[in-house]
Design an enzyme around this catalytic site. Structure first.
Site, PDB file in Angstrom:
ATOM      1  N   CYS A   1      -4.290   2.985  -4.888  1.00 35.89           N
ATOM      2  CA  CYS A   1      -3.459   3.815  -4.019  1.00 35.89           C
ATOM      3  C   CYS A   1      -2.168   4.246  -4.706  1.00 35.89           C
ATOM      4  O   CYS A   1      -1.752   5.405  -4.598  1.00 35.89           O
ATOM      5  CB  CYS A   1      -3.160   3.079  -2.717  1.00 35.89           C
ATOM      6  SG  CYS A   1      -2.239   1.522  -2.927  1.00 35.89           S
TER       7      CYS A   1
ATOM      8  N   HIS B   1       0.859  -1.186   0.000  1.00 39.36           N
ATOM      9  CA  HIS B   1       0.000   0.000   0.000  1.00 39.36           C
ATOM     10  C   HIS B   1       0.893   1.233   0.000  1.00 39.36           C
ATOM     11  O   HIS B   1       1.920   1.274   0.679  1.00 39.36           O
ATOM     12  CB  HIS B   1      -0.898   0.004   1.238  1.00 39.36           C
ATOM     13  CG  HIS B   1      -1.689   1.263   1.395  1.00 39.36           C
ATOM     14  ND1 HIS B   1      -2.676   1.649   0.514  1.00 39.36           N
ATOM     15  CD2 HIS B   1      -1.626   2.250   2.334  1.00 39.36           C
ATOM     16  CE1 HIS B   1      -3.195   2.800   0.893  1.00 39.36           C
ATOM     17  NE2 HIS B   1      -2.576   3.189   1.994  1.00 39.36           N
TER      18      HIS B   1
END
EC number: 2.3.1.-
Length: 341
Positions: A214, A100
């Site tokens: 992301c 992430h």
């Protein structure tokens, strides 16, 4: 605040990993005149979420407004990266390079730190696969993504199993310009897209669809900073991508044309049948049975139905079918038409 209840529409993280697990094991007519990759559709406003869509983990629980910085402030831009679901599984998914990404800012004048990240409102599974509700004729999607800005940087979270490093230094004036861009970007780019779809794994292969996740947000932010005159350091930056490989996609239509009163009932049934095995599983046996169905459809019969821009596409899958990569995307080059004042 959105919370998942026993009847809520949240998906367990393990479900979202079903097709990712497939990647670890594996390592109509074509549309003429179509622009590739298909441009991501933007909207004039962000719609309200449906009460049916519930998040197991509250979106942006400590979010705060983006502050206005003094023009003469000196602000460090930080690259933040850690394994997905690190809060629950630690570094486990980091071994598979499932990461992430976020951006951090550190103000020299105030000493305050800030984090901005872009992620799913209702977790990854909901953004990747729909719900088949008995009261709805069409698959029901709980798919929205948004930016979350909050004060502070969780140093332990990013450093322990990931990356926290300075990639650039900007002025307060540049920060304020980027903040305005983030607000506009957040209102017009409203949905999450897990997959990058390409014709093959080789360099130069045609890209059919780009992901919107992301890491894509981080890359867009870096690009905008470069447009405003930011000069980035010469360091390697890698990102996770989840690829599907297919021949030229075939456009099928939107919800109304497929599932409406005058829709194609055969096609509607095929799409719903495809998405059926991706539902939340109730037992290990249920999970294994669904996994085998997914394998049979995607690998043996080479079929995948993609929902993109609120429209359905058929992907004629081909080897290696699914792949997770962790590859470098270089930091952007400073635009000379702007100065960082």
């Amino acid at each position: 605040m959105l919370r998942g209840g026993p009847c809520g529409a949240h998906w367990r993280p393990a479900l979202a990993l079903a097709l990712l697990g497939l990647a670890t094991i594996l390592g109509a007519s074509p549309t003429s005149g179509q622009r590739w990759p298909v441009p991501y559709k933007r909207f004039s406003f962000r719609p309200k979420t449906d009460p049916y869509c519930q998040a197991k983990y509250t979106f942006c629980p400590t979010g705060s407004p983006i502050p206005v910085m003094k023009d003469n402030d000196v602000i460090e831009v930080l690259r933040l990266q850690a394994p997905i679901w690190e809060f629950k599984y630690g570094d486990l998914l980091g071994h598979f390079k499932l990461m992430h990404d976020a951006v951090g800012f550190r103000s020299t004048l105030t000493g305050k730190n800030y984090t901005i990240e872009w992620y799913e409102l209702f977790q990854l599974g909901n953004c990747t696969f729909p719900h088949l509700r008995p009261d709805k004729s069409a698959p029901f999607w709980c798919n929205q993504g948004a930016a979350c800005f909050f004060e502070g940087i969780d140093d332990k979270h990013w450093k322990e199993n990931g990356t926290l490093s300075v990639v650039a230094t900007i002025s307060g004036n540049t920060f304020n310009k980027v903040a305005e861009w983030v607000k506009q970007d957040n209102e017009t780019g409203i949905y999450y897209e897990t997959w990058t779809v390409r014709a093959g794994p080789g360099q130069g292969a045609q890209t059919w669809f780009e992901s919107y996740d992301c890491s894509n947000f981080v890359l867009r932010t870096y690009k905008k900073l470069a447009e405003f005159g930011t000069e980035f350091k010469k360091i390697e930056t890698n990102y996770t991508k989840i690829f599907l490989y297919s021949g030229e996609p075939i456009y099928l239509g939107n919800e109304t044309s497929i599932f409406g009163p005058k829709g194609n009932k055969t096609l509607a049934l095929a799409i719903k049948k495809f998405y059926g095995p991706f539902r939340p599983y109730l037992s290990t046996k249920d999970f294994l049975m669904n996994f085998l169905k997914i394998f049979d459809t995607v690998i043996i019969h080479r079929q995948f139905y993609l929902f993109y821009n609120f429209e359905y596409w058929f992907l004629p899958m081909k080897p290696p079918f699914v792949k997770i990569t962790y590859e470098e995307t270089p930091l952007p080059t400073r635009h000379t038409t702007f100065t960082d004042l």
